[in-house]
Scaffold this active site. Structure first.
Site, PDB file in Angstrom:
ATOM      1  N   CYS A 275       6.116   3.333 -23.145  1.00 36.07           N
ATOM      2  CA  CYS A 275       7.372   3.998 -23.518  1.00 36.07           C
ATOM      3  C   CYS A 275       7.349   5.522 -23.352  1.00 36.07           C
ATOM      4  O   CYS A 275       8.233   6.074 -22.691  1.00 36.07           O
ATOM      5  CB  CYS A 275       7.777   3.686 -24.949  1.00 36.07           C
ATOM      6  SG  CYS A 275       7.273   2.096 -25.570  1.00 36.07           S
ATOM      7  N   ARG A 304      -5.085  -1.708 -25.818  1.00 31.27           N
ATOM      8  CA  ARG A 304      -4.974  -1.617 -27.272  1.00 31.27           C
ATOM      9  C   ARG A 304      -6.241  -2.130 -27.911  1.00 31.27           C
ATOM     10  O   ARG A 304      -6.803  -3.124 -27.471  1.00 31.27           O
ATOM     11  CB  ARG A 304      -3.797  -2.466 -27.780  1.00 31.27           C
ATOM     12  CG  ARG A 304      -2.470  -1.906 -27.348  1.00 31.27           C
ATOM     13  CD  ARG A 304      -1.318  -2.660 -27.988  1.00 31.27           C
ATOM     14  NE  ARG A 304      -0.094  -2.284 -27.281  1.00 31.27           N
ATOM     15  CZ  ARG A 304       1.027  -2.981 -27.298  1.00 31.27           C
ATOM     16  NH1 ARG A 304       1.106  -4.077 -28.008  1.00 31.27           N
ATOM     17  NH2 ARG A 304       2.073  -2.567 -26.623  1.00 31.27           N
ATOM     18  N   GLN A 322       2.055  -5.109 -18.821  1.00 28.23           N
ATOM     19  CA  GLN A 322       3.353  -5.495 -19.374  1.00 28.23           C
ATOM     20  C   GLN A 322       4.495  -5.403 -18.382  1.00 28.23           C
ATOM     21  O   GLN A 322       4.619  -4.437 -17.653  1.00 28.23           O
ATOM     22  CB  GLN A 322       3.701  -4.559 -20.540  1.00 28.23           C
ATOM     23  CG  GLN A 322       2.931  -4.829 -21.803  1.00 28.23           C
ATOM     24  CD  GLN A 322       3.422  -3.933 -22.917  1.00 28.23           C
ATOM     25  OE1 GLN A 322       3.528  -2.720 -22.721  1.00 28.23           O
ATOM     26  NE2 GLN A 322       3.721  -4.506 -24.052  1.00 28.23           N
ATOM     27  N   ASP A 324       7.367  -4.267 -18.446  1.00 27.55           N
ATOM     28  CA  ASP A 324       8.067  -3.357 -19.344  1.00 27.55           C
ATOM     29  C   ASP A 324       9.322  -2.772 -18.720  1.00 27.55           C
ATOM     30  O   ASP A 324       9.431  -2.691 -17.492  1.00 27.55           O
ATOM     31  CB  ASP A 324       7.110  -2.194 -19.673  1.00 27.55           C
ATOM     32  CG  ASP A 324       7.103  -1.870 -21.152  1.00 27.55           C
ATOM     33  OD1 ASP A 324       8.064  -2.241 -21.838  1.00 27.55           O
ATOM     34  OD2 ASP A 324       6.127  -1.268 -21.614  1.00 27.55           O
ATOM     35  N   HIS A 326      12.458   0.379 -19.975  1.00 30.38           N
ATOM     36  CA  HIS A 326      13.156   1.177 -20.970  1.00 30.38           C
ATOM     37  C   HIS A 326      14.523   1.511 -20.420  1.00 30.38           C
ATOM     38  O   HIS A 326      14.634   2.021 -19.312  1.00 30.38           O
ATOM     39  CB  HIS A 326      12.339   2.417 -21.320  1.00 30.38           C
ATOM     40  CG  HIS A 326      11.045   2.022 -21.944  1.00 30.38           C
ATOM     41  ND1 HIS A 326       9.931   1.768 -21.185  1.00 30.38           N
ATOM     42  CD2 HIS A 326      10.736   1.713 -23.224  1.00 30.38           C
ATOM     43  CE1 HIS A 326       8.972   1.348 -21.995  1.00 30.38           C
ATOM     44  NE2 HIS A 326       9.427   1.309 -23.225  1.00 30.38           N
ATOM     45  N   LYS A 411      13.463  -5.340 -34.627  1.00 29.12           N
ATOM     46  CA  LYS A 411      12.855  -5.959 -33.444  1.00 29.12           C
ATOM     47  C   LYS A 411      13.458  -7.333 -33.250  1.00 29.12           C
ATOM     48  O   LYS A 411      13.726  -8.029 -34.230  1.00 29.12           O
ATOM     49  CB  LYS A 411      11.353  -6.195 -33.668  1.00 29.12           C
ATOM     50  CG  LYS A 411      10.500  -4.993 -33.711  1.00 29.12           C
ATOM     51  CD  LYS A 411       9.015  -5.379 -33.598  1.00 29.12           C
ATOM     52  CE  LYS A 411       8.570  -6.343 -34.686  1.00 29.12           C
ATOM     53  NZ  LYS A 411       7.174  -6.801 -34.514  1.00 29.12           N
ATOM     54  N   HIS A 457      14.121  -1.387 -25.404  1.00 31.07           N
ATOM     55  CA  HIS A 457      12.820  -1.817 -24.865  1.00 31.07           C
ATOM     56  C   HIS A 457      12.921  -3.317 -24.596  1.00 31.07           C
ATOM     57  O   HIS A 457      13.499  -4.041 -25.396  1.00 31.07           O
ATOM     58  CB  HIS A 457      11.690  -1.633 -25.881  1.00 31.07           C
ATOM     59  CG  HIS A 457      11.590  -0.279 -26.498  1.00 31.07           C
ATOM     60  ND1 HIS A 457      10.489   0.524 -26.321  1.00 31.07           N
ATOM     61  CD2 HIS A 457      12.426   0.424 -27.297  1.00 31.07           C
ATOM     62  CE1 HIS A 457      10.653   1.648 -27.004  1.00 31.07           C
ATOM     63  NE2 HIS A 457      11.817   1.614 -27.607  1.00 31.07           N
TER      64      HIS A 457
END
Lengths: 582, 582
Positions: A275, A304, A322, A324, A326, A411, A457
């Site tokens: 992000c 992580r 990911q 991902d 945004h 979420k 997200h």
């Protein structure tokens, strides 16, 4: 307490009694034995005696033998001294002292002549109510006393128990299926991924077959994203700590981060999420309302921290890539974009044959509205309201989880279920009104004023690691044609057929079909068996008859013998199925 | 000393004399002034006086004014005391003391009445031999005395000088072109990449336009590699130190590595190269001669320490993504595989219009055969012999560089030259007999014995970072159609043409052509200018006439007006050019 719990709890007593009879009550130390999901266990200190899976049969037989005598329970309340006097072993005595310290009653339950320290919760008449065919001792494991590794290692005996034999059998066959489909087992057999001790735990190395699947998923995601108006970016895996100070990962999420790297006196971190990098790209030039909605996607590798004990194949790794994105959106467009995002999830899952997926909508804990969360109430109300509205409009199945929100906003966690019923959290949709503020994101609105965009997200395909782990189990390794590492195997019957087979093979590869030519001097049966073991969707057999007819004989992993077919037809069939992701 | 050097050196004296006349010899301290590539400079301590580019004209005018008096040189050898007495400033005195200490002669040269401490190397008659139009003062910069940042910062005046005015003009226009093509400038203008202070130096963030180019290059590489028999892998960015101990990076190449990350008490490092990971994949199962040649390719992101002072846009970054592959080959197949590898390089460069590329073949320093290199002589002889044989056979241009080998084997470094003559080292081909030994790599040969494969390293497209930086300069940002972030811009003349334009736009995107619709309410000229500024290869103009004819008007960045064309013809033309990478 429900009936099944009481049945399992009763069996834990029965197990302890049988162990005591076989191994002698004065030699073994019985400790604790609760009911659990699918059955029960009992933790026992066997002293010097070694007990293994080989001993389970004998214990189970004893349980079944004495069960008919277990017809009723005697319940007693006793004093601490009586209890300490009766239960001589140090484990029970520790428990007794604690119960007494808490000021609770000390109670014992006796059945079939066996007495245990217990708070109750049994079937009234185990002999009558338990079908001896509905339970089974399962396995022996080590377990520290009270789960603390500083304590002594005890022997834990696990049992499975259901109300009926049918339920037990169903559980066993489902478990067998799940074991056959275990992604770690299939991943090794099909050469999808590997781990290396020298590289480290939780860091998968993707083998050629697995890399094909990653690349196909990624290609599909990119094409889909382009069609849905996304643009792609690519950002570094490390950053100066400054970036994570803006995002608040430092100091709040330091536990997820690996220790810093020192570069010329400054601290750099491996990224645990993509992000903040996307936000820096948003900020790299002034944005106007005309630039929105801006969708920035990245298949981004993050790292992580996970404790080594929690790592599990691809499902829980220390590094993962990911799917991902945004999305920077004008507030008034947030709902329609959220709808579009959920539609995209639906599109992906439907194509993968994942028919069951749902959302756990995490909102704030209503008893704790302020202390655990950043941002003000107005922001939270807005984000929760818009997310709920989108969930209602799109009609996706969801449950609300109070206290399930992230620290910066609600979420919508996406869960998917495989054909054998395994559930996994695969991704999250978040409407974020907090990070745009921390990062000072803005756009010039139509009237010239500066406004703050909202950020969405999303990661419908989760990470390569978890998605491919899931798909391995979901498909039992038999990937659909478009995802299969090898799509077609070309099998000449004898080496004299190799030349014709090679031509077919070359036609296939020239058309970007992942083919393999098995021109080894081996018999046909072995070659076909090898294709089946590797779960290759199609194989072609080429012998005298085929060459004479100018055809190939096509066989399918899923549909058996298809028969003779010309190379042109074959090409058309395969390319069509690949294109349509059948 | 050649004539050009003497010309430039004479001009350095002339510069010093002119500065002394203007700023007064007793106020400024002249230090050192050599000839350099393209010209000369002089470092001067101006005291409190500030001298900037604005002052160059006046100094240059003075040079040209006094040049006619510089007709001959007087050369003198003087004693240390005479010298110290004549040159009163501390810089010259430091030089004089050093010359004396070394026992060398102290000499002065005088021309046009100006005397400087000097070892000679001038034109005999500057007034006659120097065309005043062939030199030019260029710029002022700061420079520490003798390049040491602990010393005082002096003012350096740079001049450009050639034998003729034509040569100076040619140099200036080439430099102007190079500046226009500077990849950092174009990268910003065309939104290819950016850097962020919060993320850190040397860590590029790829913007959507740059990411398209990366993805296209990667797609091309993967397709090409598949055709040439490569398989792809994907490996983590961090590893336990164990892996780098096997490879010898620790302790030998610790300076290239970033500081370690601690995970549960073990040291992990960011990877500076992908090789050891590929070797672990090779080792993940037993290999037979039948599995070879095994070609494992990975577009792998690596991180290497570079001092901040050496970073330069994409050309020298701290993280970069390499077009890597490791080829495991039976020794007897090494030459044919090397040939194939060089052919692959040729294929790529030809397609990119890089007509000039060559190899610097780094072998061991013959005077230092043992101390600097690992492995034994037999291994080195074999690797050097095979590499040379392949280079000779493939017919690529190469020069041998003694002492240019890596510590573990000879290198064939690949250099490419852009159309404006900029040269870059882009990749390396290495035949490696050392790492397979360290990693205990082996295969079962036909006779059942264990043998060691050779490893070939190669990266024809270098890294995304350096290749795209190079291509930005090579193409001056005007990428060929297949690499262009936006391939076609669709321009409706007025908003009333938007609907038809949108249909054309949608047809293009449905065919995976990267199109952009400019339906803003602006005038045509502005929209076309915008397309040209963004170096978009094609744009379509759509007005009344086009809609009436059911056509579009096509214009090309490189070939100007093409004229009216039907949507079908347009699609065919564009898809054909994209496919053929024209």
């Amino acid at each position: 307490m429900d009936k099944l719990h009481n049945l399992r709890h009763s069996l834990a007593h029965l197990l302890a009694a049988s162990v005591g009879e076989i191994y002698k009550f004065d030699k073994v130390k019985l400790t604790l034995g609760p009911a659990i999901d699918n059955g029960f266990y009992y933790d026992i200190d066997f002293g010097d005696e070694k007990v293994s899976d080989a001993d389970l049969k004998k214990i189970e037989d004893r349980m079944k033998k004495i069960l008919p005598k277990w017809t009723d329970w005697e319940h007693k309340e006793i004093s601490k001294d009586e209890a300490l006097n009766f239960f001589k072993n140090e484990y029970k005595q520790e428990l007794i002292n604690e119960i007494a310290e808490r000021g609770e009653k000390i109670t014992t339950y006796t059945c079939g002549g066996f007495t245990d320290l217990c708070r109750g919760g049994h079937l009234k008449n185990p002999a009558k109510e338990i079908d001896p065919e509905s339970f089974k001792l399962d396995r022996v494991a080590g377990a520290y006393w009270r789960g603390d590794e500083k304590n002594k290692m005890l022997t834990r005996i696990y049992g499975l128990a259901f109300e009926t034999k049918e339920q037990l059998d169903a559980y066993l066959s489902q478990r067998e299926e799940a074991e056959k489909r275990d992604h770690r087992k299939l991943g090794k057999e099909l050469e999808i991924f590997t781990f290396s001790e020298e590289v480290g735990m939780g860091l998968p190395l993707w083998l050629p077959n697995g890399t094909v699947i990653r690349q196909e998923l990624e290609k599909w995601a990119k094409e889909t994203e382009i069609k849905w108006g996304y643009k792609h970016i690519s950002t570094p895996h490390i950053t100066k700590k400054d970036l994570f100070e803006i995002s608040g990962h430092l100091p709040y999420y330091k536990d997820d981060l690996y220790s810093p790297i020192d570069i010329e006196g400054e601290e750099y971190y491996l990224k645990p999420m993509n992000c903040p990098f996307a936000h820096m790209i948003y900020k790299s030039k002034p944005r106007s309302y005309r630039d929105l909605t801006l969708r920035l996607a990245e298949y981004g590798q993050v790292y992580r921290f996970e404790r080594s004990g929690t790592l599990h194949g691809l499902m829980r790794a220390r590094g993962f890539c990911q799917n991902d994105a945004h999305i920077y959106v004008k507030p008034e467009d947030a709902i329609s974009e959220l709808l579009s995002v959920f539609k995209m999830h639906e599109y992906y899952y439907k194509n993968l044959g994942i028919l069951d997926w749902w959302v756990v909508f995490g909102v704030r804990d209503p008893n704790n509205l302020r202390s655990k969360y950043h941002g003000d109430d107005a922001m939270w109300d807005e984000a929760e309201k818009l997310t709920k509205e989108a969930l209602d409009k799109v009609g996706v199945k969801y449950v609300v989880e109070e206290g399930g929100a992230a620290h910066y906003g609600p979420k919508a966690d996406i869960y998917i279920k495989s054909v054998i019923g395994k559930e996994y959290a695969i991704g999250t949709v978040q409407l974020d009104l907090y990070m745009p503020k921390r990062f000072d994101l803005e756009y010039t609105s139509k009237d010239g004023s500066k406004k703050m965009p909202y950020v969405i997200h999303r990661a419908p395909l989760g990470s390569h690691e978890r998605m491919i782990g899931f798909l391995l189990e979901h498909f039992a390794g038999a990937f659909p044609l478009w995802l299969s590492p090898v799509q077609v195997k070309v099998i000449p019957v004898r080496t004299s057929h190799n030349e014709y087979a090679r031509k077919i093979f070359e036609t296939l590869t020239a058309n970007n079909i992942r083919a393999e030519l098995d021109d080894k001097d081996e018999n046909l049966g072995a070659k076909v068996r090898d294709a089946k073991n590797n779960k290759i969707p199609y194989w072609l057999v080429i012998g005298d008859k085929e060459i004479e007819a100018g055809k190939v004989t096509l066989e399918s992993r899923d549909h058996g013998q298809i028969g003779q077919i010309s190379p042109e037809e074959l090409l058309g069939k395969l390319l069509g199925e690949i294109k349509n992701k059948i």
